[in-house]
Design a protein around this motif. Structure first.
Motif: not given
Ligand code: DC
Length: 223
Positions: A165-166, A157-158, A90-91
């Motif tokens: 993580k930002e 994004w959520l 999932r990276t």
């Protein structure tokens, strides 16, 4: 009848396919298969082995030597050659590489054979890009999940935010747009709804509403 049912769920990234497919499978007592995880496992192995992802030949050879399996008893763990790769696939690096390798016909053929074999276990919900068109062309129920690009980027994004993580929303939207274009425009098994798929726009729906609509369609289809 319902326990032998095959349900295909396709659609672009961020449409909510895996959350919905997993829940529908659980509610109907069916087996769930995340086909995207298989493409991700091959992409991850290629990156780990420093295989040139732009060489169809090298990646196809690698795919032919790869064993992927799922452990549903332990919360949907994904194994590749005996190693647990659930988190590793999932990276962002794998996400960038996967649509490149998913375009290679030999890689697709290899994974398609496994996916069809898995489907022989009985009733199944599979999610991906070509389930209704290629993997399970005779599935009793085919769903094509969509949502507006803004809604899909916001959802992803959520999810990322929730992991601490930002990342900028615009960055996610651009990456998603690039990947969807690649998946839609590829020559072999591009992302598109099957002729007999029900297209479900989820922009204004909650996850619960989408799950409930699909479960109802499945139950009505078997009456
Ligand atoms: O659903 P996902 O984001 O985990 O899928 C990863 C990639 O794999 C996606 O960019 C397209 C490809 N894929 C595919 O080509 N066919 C499938 N059946 C499933 C995924």
């Amino acid at each position: 009848m319902l326990d032998k049912m095959q349900i295909a769920i396709d659609g672009p990234a961020g449409a909510g396919k895996s959350t919905v497919a997993k829940a529908v499978a659980e509610l109907l007592g069916l087996f769930y298969l995340d086909t995207g995880a298989m493409y991700r496992a091959v992409a991850h192995k290629a990156l780990m082995n420093k295989v040139d992802i732009h060489s169809a030949e090298e990646v196809s050879r690698l795919a032919a030597q790869t064993r992927i399996s799922f452990d549903h008893a332990q919360g949907d763990r994904v194994w590749c050659d005996g190693e647990d790769v659930t988190g590793a696939i999932r990276t962002p690096e794998v996400t960038r590489a996967v649509s490149v390798i998913a375009a290679y016909p030999e890689v697709r053929e290899r994974l398609l054979a496994w996916q069809r074999l898995e489907a022989e276990r009985g009733g199944v919900v599979m999610d991906g890009r070509d389930i209704g068109t290629q993997v399970l062309p005779r599935a009793e129920l085919k769903i094509f999940l969509t949502a507006s690009p803004d809604a899909r980027a916001k959802r992803r994004w959520l999810e990322v935010q929730a992991t601490g993580k930002e990342i900028a929303l615009a960055e996610i939207a651009a990456e998603m747009e690039r990947r969807d274009r690649q998946d839609r425009e590829r020559e072999f098994s591009p992302l598109k709804p099957a002729a007999d798929a029900v297209v479900l726009d989820t922009t204004e729906l909650t996850v619960e509403q989408v799950i409930s609509e699909i479960v109802t369609m499945a139950q009505e289809g078997t009456k």
